[in-house]
Design a protein around this motif. Sequence first.
Motif, PDB file in Angstrom:
ATOM      1  N   ALA B  54       0.845  -1.195   0.000  1.00 30.97           N
ATOM      2  CA  ALA B  54       0.000   0.000   0.000  1.00 30.97           C
ATOM      3  C   ALA B  54       0.877   1.241   0.000  1.00 30.97           C
ATOM      4  CB  ALA B  54      -0.907  -0.002   1.224  1.00 30.97           C
ATOM      5  N   ASP B  55       0.256   2.403  -0.089  1.00 28.92           N
ATOM      6  CA  ASP B  55       1.075   3.609  -0.104  1.00 28.92           C
ATOM      7  C   ASP B  55       0.297   4.853   0.275  1.00 28.92           C
ATOM      8  OD1 ASP B  55       3.581   4.813  -0.468  1.00 28.92           O
ATOM      9  OD2 ASP B  55       2.921   5.690  -2.332  1.00 28.92           O
ATOM     10  N   THR B  95       1.453   0.212  -4.953  1.00 25.20           N
ATOM     11  CA  THR B  95       0.412   1.229  -5.039  1.00 25.20           C
ATOM     12  C   THR B  95       1.023   2.549  -5.497  1.00 25.20           C
ATOM     13  OG1 THR B  95      -0.843   0.161  -3.289  1.00 25.20           O
ATOM     14  CG2 THR B  95      -1.285   2.503  -3.658  1.00 25.20           C
ATOM     15  N   VAL B 126      -4.603   3.944  -7.188  1.00 27.02           N
ATOM     16  CA  VAL B 126      -5.520   4.553  -6.219  1.00 27.02           C
ATOM     17  C   VAL B 126      -5.596   6.045  -6.506  1.00 27.02           C
ATOM     18  CG1 VAL B 126      -5.006   2.845  -4.413  1.00 27.02           C
ATOM     19  CG2 VAL B 126      -3.751   5.018  -4.441  1.00 27.02           C
ATOM     20  N   THR B 127      -6.653   6.652  -5.932  1.00 22.98           N
ATOM     21  CA  THR B 127      -6.791   8.099  -6.118  1.00 22.98           C
ATOM     22  C   THR B 127      -6.471   8.839  -4.818  1.00 22.98           C
ATOM     23  OG1 THR B 127      -9.137   8.180  -5.523  1.00 22.98           O
ATOM     24  CG2 THR B 127      -8.607   7.675  -7.830  1.00 22.98           C
ATOM     25  N   SER B 128      -5.899   8.113  -3.857  1.00 24.59           N
ATOM     26  CA  SER B 128      -5.461   8.660  -2.561  1.00 24.59           C
ATOM     27  C   SER B 128      -6.598   8.808  -1.568  1.00 24.59           C
ATOM     28  CB  SER B 128      -4.814  10.058  -2.691  1.00 24.59           C
ATOM     29  OG  SER B 128      -3.598   9.971  -3.373  1.00 24.59           O
ATOM     30  N   ASP B 129      -6.413   8.226  -0.412  1.00 20.30           N
ATOM     31  CA  ASP B 129      -7.382   8.505   0.636  1.00 20.30           C
ATOM     32  C   ASP B 129      -6.885   9.533   1.647  1.00 20.30           C
ATOM     33  OD1 ASP B 129      -5.688   6.718   1.868  1.00 20.30           O
ATOM     34  OD2 ASP B 129      -7.190   5.126   2.072  1.00 20.30           O
ATOM     35  N   HIS B 145     -13.539  14.117  -4.905  1.00 18.37           N
ATOM     36  CA  HIS B 145     -13.669  12.723  -5.312  1.00 18.37           C
ATOM     37  C   HIS B 145     -13.941  12.553  -6.806  1.00 18.37           C
ATOM     38  CE1 HIS B 145     -15.524   8.657  -5.367  1.00 18.37           C
ATOM     39  NE2 HIS B 145     -14.716   8.424  -4.353  1.00 18.37           N
ATOM     40  N   ARG B 148     -11.023  13.479  -8.858  1.00 13.17           N
ATOM     41  CA  ARG B 148      -9.945  12.490  -8.732  1.00 13.17           C
ATOM     42  C   ARG B 148     -10.164  11.339  -9.715  1.00 13.17           C
ATOM     43  NH1 ARG B 148     -10.603  12.550  -3.031  1.00 13.17           N
ATOM     44  NH2 ARG B 148     -10.853  10.305  -2.790  1.00 13.17           N
ATOM     45  N   TYR B 149     -11.415  10.886  -9.793  1.00  9.13           N
ATOM     46  CA  TYR B 149     -11.681   9.759 -10.685  1.00  9.13           C
ATOM     47  C   TYR B 149     -11.623  10.142 -12.160  1.00  9.13           C
ATOM     48  CZ  TYR B 149     -12.139   5.970  -7.431  1.00  9.13           C
ATOM     49  OH  TYR B 149     -11.842   4.987  -6.512  1.00  9.13           O
ATOM     50  N   ALA B 217      -8.277  -0.354  -6.128  1.00  9.04           N
ATOM     51  CA  ALA B 217      -8.762  -0.536  -4.752  1.00  9.04           C
ATOM     52  C   ALA B 217      -9.839   0.474  -4.390  1.00  9.04           C
ATOM     53  CB  ALA B 217      -7.599  -0.468  -3.770  1.00  9.04           C
ATOM     54  N   GLY B 218     -10.582   0.969  -5.341  1.00 14.42           N
ATOM     55  CA  GLY B 218     -11.683   1.880  -5.036  1.00 14.42           C
ATOM     56  C   GLY B 218     -12.993   1.118  -4.986  1.00 14.42           C
ATOM     57  N   SER B 219     -13.881   1.527  -4.122  1.00 19.41           N
ATOM     58  CA  SER B 219     -15.138   0.792  -3.970  1.00 19.41           C
ATOM     59  C   SER B 219     -16.383   1.629  -4.235  1.00 19.41           C
ATOM     60  CB  SER B 219     -15.242   0.219  -2.552  1.00 19.41           C
ATOM     61  OG  SER B 219     -14.345  -0.837  -2.392  1.00 19.41           O
ATOM     62  N   SER B 220     -16.237   2.917  -4.406  1.00 21.09           N
ATOM     63  CA  SER B 220     -17.379   3.777  -4.701  1.00 21.09           C
ATOM     64  C   SER B 220     -17.934   3.424  -6.081  1.00 21.09           C
ATOM     65  CB  SER B 220     -16.920   5.231  -4.718  1.00 21.09           C
ATOM     66  OG  SER B 220     -15.944   5.401  -5.736  1.00 21.09           O
ATOM     67  N   PHE B 235      -8.775  -5.083  -5.318  1.00 21.97           N
ATOM     68  CA  PHE B 235      -8.534  -5.318  -3.887  1.00 21.97           C
ATOM     69  C   PHE B 235      -9.651  -4.593  -3.157  1.00 21.97           C
ATOM     70  CE2 PHE B 235      -5.651  -3.843  -0.156  1.00 21.97           C
ATOM     71  CZ  PHE B 235      -6.053  -4.901   0.638  1.00 21.97           C
ATOM     72  N   GLY B 329     -16.027   7.731  -0.824  1.00 24.14           N
ATOM     73  CA  GLY B 329     -15.066   6.657  -0.598  1.00 24.14           C
ATOM     74  C   GLY B 329     -15.184   5.988   0.751  1.00 24.14           C
TER      75      GLY B 329
HETATM   76  C1  FMN Z   1      -8.912  -2.199   0.141  1.00 25.94           C
HETATM   77  C2  FMN Z   1      -8.496  -0.806  -0.142  1.00 25.94           C
HETATM   78  C3  FMN Z   1      -7.144  -0.465  -0.141  1.00 25.94           C
HETATM   79  C4  FMN Z   1      -6.740   0.833  -0.429  1.00 25.94           C
HETATM   80  N1  FMN Z   1      -5.403   1.149  -0.425  1.00 25.94           N
HETATM   81  C5  FMN Z   1      -5.022   2.437  -0.633  1.00 25.94           C
HETATM   82  C6  FMN Z   1      -3.662   2.836  -0.564  1.00 25.94           C
HETATM   83  O1  FMN Z   1      -2.769   2.035  -0.344  1.00 25.94           O
HETATM   84  N2  FMN Z   1      -3.353   4.139  -0.748  1.00 25.94           N
HETATM   85  C7  FMN Z   1      -4.306   5.078  -1.021  1.00 25.94           C
HETATM   86  O2  FMN Z   1      -3.971   6.237  -1.188  1.00 25.94           O
HETATM   87  N3  FMN Z   1      -5.592   4.740  -1.117  1.00 25.94           N
HETATM   88  C8  FMN Z   1      -5.977   3.454  -0.917  1.00 25.94           C
HETATM   89  N4  FMN Z   1      -7.297   3.115  -1.005  1.00 25.94           N
HETATM   90  C9  FMN Z   1      -8.241   4.184  -1.363  1.00 25.94           C
HETATM   91  C10 FMN Z   1      -8.920   4.052  -2.708  1.00 25.94           C
HETATM   92  O3  FMN Z   1      -8.151   3.433  -3.637  1.00 25.94           O
HETATM   93  C11 FMN Z   1      -9.376   5.353  -3.209  1.00 25.94           C
HETATM   94  O4  FMN Z   1      -8.259   6.102  -3.555  1.00 25.94           O
HETATM   95  C12 FMN Z   1     -10.276   6.046  -2.203  1.00 25.94           C
HETATM   96  O5  FMN Z   1     -10.826   5.168  -1.266  1.00 25.94           O
HETATM   97  C13 FMN Z   1     -11.444   6.597  -2.875  1.00 25.94           C
HETATM   98  O6  FMN Z   1     -11.970   5.589  -3.655  1.00 25.94           O
HETATM   99  P1  FMN Z   1     -13.407   4.976  -3.472  1.00 25.94           P
HETATM  100  O7  FMN Z   1     -14.226   6.128  -3.059  1.00 25.94           O
HETATM  101  O8  FMN Z   1     -13.713   4.492  -4.845  1.00 25.94           O
HETATM  102  O9  FMN Z   1     -13.376   3.870  -2.468  1.00 25.94           O
HETATM  103  C14 FMN Z   1      -7.705   1.813  -0.717  1.00 25.94           C
HETATM  104  C15 FMN Z   1      -9.067   1.480  -0.712  1.00 25.94           C
HETATM  105  C16 FMN Z   1      -9.469   0.188  -0.434  1.00 25.94           C
HETATM  106  C17 FMN Z   1     -10.923  -0.131  -0.481  1.00 25.94           C
END
Ligand code: FMN
Lengths: 444, 444
Positions: B54-55, B95, B126-129, B145, B148-149, B217-220, B235, B329
């Motif tokens: 991860a990162d 990542t 990833v798009t950064s959390d 958000h 970012r996408y 690794a995005g789930s939205s 993931f 997210g």
């Molecule tokens: C299982 C999982 C692992 C993730 N790992 C990282 C990570 O290593 N670094 C990061 O910046 N974001 C990580 N994210 C964040 C997402 O990739 C994404 O950047 C953020 O959650 C917004 O995406 P979403 O709204 O589609 O979930 C991770 C999210 C999930 C669900």
Amino acid sequence: MRRQLSLGAFLMATGHHVAAWRHPDVPADPMDFSSYRRAAQIAEAACFDALFVADSVAAPTDALASHSARSTYFEPLTLLSALSAVTEHIGLIATATTSYNEPYHVARKFASLDHLSGGRAGWNLVTSDAAAEAGNFGRQAHIPHAERYARAREFQQVVQGLWDSWADNAFVRDKASGLFHRPDGVRALNHAGEHFRVKGPLNVARSPQGRPVLVQAGSSQAGRELAAQTAEVVFTAQPSLVRAQAFYADLKDRLAAYGRHEDSLKIMPGVFVVVGHSQAEAEEKFQQFQERVDPRVGVGLLGRMLGNFDLSGYPLDGPLPELPPTEDGQRSRQQLLTELAGNEQLTLAQLGRRIAGGRGHYSLIGTATHIADELQAWFEGRGADGFNVLVPHLPLGLEDFAHQVVPELQRRGLFRRQYQGRTLRQHLGLQRPTNPFFTERGQP
Amino acid sequence: MRRQLSLGAFLMATGHHVAAWRHPDVPADPMDFSSYRRAAQIAEAACFDALFVADSVAAPTDALASHSARSTYFEPLTLLSALSAVTEHIGLIATATTSYNEPYHVARKFASLDHLSGGRAGWNLVTSDAAAEAGNFGRQAHIPHAERYARAREFQQVVQGLWDSWADNAFVRDKASGLFHRPDGVRALNHAGEHFRVKGPLNVARSPQGRPVLVQAGSSQAGRELAAQTAEVVFTAQPSLVRAQAFYADLKDRLAAYGRHEDSLKIMPGVFVVVGHSQAEAEEKFQQFQERVDPRVGVGLLGRMLGNFDLSGYPLDGPLPELPPTEDGQRSRQQLLTELAGNEQLTLAQLGRRIAGGRGHYSLIGTATHIADELQAWFEGRGADGFNVLVPHLPLGLEDFAHQVVPELQRRGLFRRQYQGRTLRQHLGLQRPTNPFFTERGQP
Ligand SMILES: Cc1cc2nc3c(=O)[nH]c(=O)nc-3n(C[C@H](O)[C@H](O)[C@H](O)COP(=O)(O)O)c2cc1C
Ligand SMILES: Cc1cc2nc3c(=O)[nH]c(=O)nc-3n(C[C@H](O)[C@H](O)[C@H](O)COP(=O)(O)O)c2cc1C
């Protein structure tokens, strides 16, 4: 002990000679890791201070790119990270440009490499000579020279500040109390300058060397001034001892203005070396590369060296055409090559072949004794603190140097017989910088 | 042969459990390469498909960062490059965020790693959390958000286009004629979009896998749509089989719209695993970590998982406060945790401790048989194509899994006993993508 010289092994895919890949002994794939591993291990067995990797963030697109082996290659930080795992002592110097990068990424990757390697990382800061890089980063044209250096200066400040984010002794890792790092062992940078706004702190602990070694390769006035202010090693191309001495004196003289001692900056000219057991053997070896130079490829390389000129429209057997003055960076080289062409009445093709091996660096073709004599003269004559060794072909050209020239330098007491330290700083005789933001005990 | 499941080994410094570093068996230095090498070699001996890293491009700055081991760590691409040199088969997934990077650099580094490793690289897009990243790249606030996408979509297109710069058979390396690559074996990209203008071509040859494996690794909704369009591995964190099945069905259903077969995308939920020779032993092991959780650290982690909230002002023995809705997210995770806290009447400290190990991923604590039963149920029940294995502590937690659970999966015919291929694509059963810009013979 006698003052020792430093040696860097310049790793350029198939070798420094533009036609190296055509030689039957040379593995012609610049993306074969095993050749690099072999070269690294040869250099380490010979106690070189460091491996040195140049870079560009663009593929050459001139008409003759198809006839040279420099279109694709490993990205330096990934390459040197891989090599860090199969070597133990040798320094790892990667080039990265300040013109098309972000300081946080650069600071982080070099600090990470310094940790991975136990203190062997060096950053060769360049401002990019390939104008084509601009197009890969959303720009129409290369950033002008002066602006590149202004940006470089600020970039370097930010990187250094990020490297100093953590006190050396911030990490107490006290399992009992649960305190991992002292809260006062870290500081944000909060840099807000003309080119960058960077908050920090870096997410990498202060690295084994305190900071990776800062190398530079610019030769213009702006480049020298930045080097005098910040660099610890300067890589340079000098065509003769006299010129090297002038460059050396000029650069060392600039240090005092920044409160620096002259030993805090090591000057390492590149030297292109072909070694043989006799002069004839060395020359015969060199000819094996020279005769493989496609004249159009030589002229293409010449055009790049003169400042990205397309010379493909000029007759190969004609003279070097008059060229408009180019950027500061290539101006001295342009002058030099124009003089050379004029003095020796060289055709374009001949001039192209002339630079096919050394690419503007000083060339030594001869026996180990002859080569050691010259290196010693430069070293003792205040022309160099060490050398970046450029060999025509890799990995075998490095073996020639390691097996013939290195023992001769060792016999003369000019070069180590074994590593005395573990870090690149220790090899080079450079001090580990203290962290100005924390006292000696690591606290603010 | 029976359908096989895939396994990734999630490498997170001292381990996935927030208190792992306090355990006496755990090397507490997240910047010690030898622990990573050990973990990688354990995973490779057990035939894992890949290592997964991860990162974040920022250090956590909350008050409790000083009490956790996640402030400093290796940069993933340098780390995995180093690991590529000490492993032979295992995939290497790093990542990298599209929000604070340039596509040329990302394309280049992953292609370089793919060459270094002989075809084992994967990019977790990833798009950064962590909103804090913005401040390290000249921005006041995190990119919203949706933007970012949008940027991620274009970024991925550019990276893919750069990876396809060269025909697979462009490099003829004909020593006799001097032709290194066919002039028509390379193409510029000339991308000009809303976020990026990138000329290309990439200065790395098309890589052994054609393209590194694309992980997401995005789930939205936006994340799923991008995954359906482009990802080859997803993931994800799923709290139960039922939820995992819903996610699995939803994502696989989206593929048809993009003309994709459902086998072209592998869904790999994370699973946090503590294994013992008896249920009691496993629980006792888990307790050794749980009892080391500083309640404030657990609550700090909770705040991050809920969407970067600072919960340090709330009483530890009080309930989870009502929180404003957060970004897409983290919304589903927020809902989930709010439900859990309500149903079980958990205090803030208890909720923090609850997520200290799995961090929102499904948790399995028990014997190898029990764990294999569950993994098999998910795998055969269309909840997963494989798993990212998260162990409490590294490197030893991985050894427990490798020595106890892997053999059980092998006995059941669900997991390989030895590697059948050399590339990550081969391990995962993913096809090598052809290059759309060149015909099968590699010509345009
Ligand atoms: C299982 C999982 C692992 C993730 N790992 C990282 C990570 O290593 N670094 C990061 O910046 N974001 C990580 N994210 C964040 C997402 O990739 C994404 O950047 C953020 O959650 C917004 O995406 P979403 O709204 O589609 O979930 C991770 C999210 C999930 C669900
Ligand atoms: C010996 C030497 C090596 C260099 N290596 C690189 C390099 O690997 N990549 C690069 O982009 N520029 C390289 N440069 C270019 C300079 O670092 C600098 O970016 C450019 O020449 C302008 O600087 P100057 O005008 O100060 O010489 C090199 C220059 C010299 C003299």
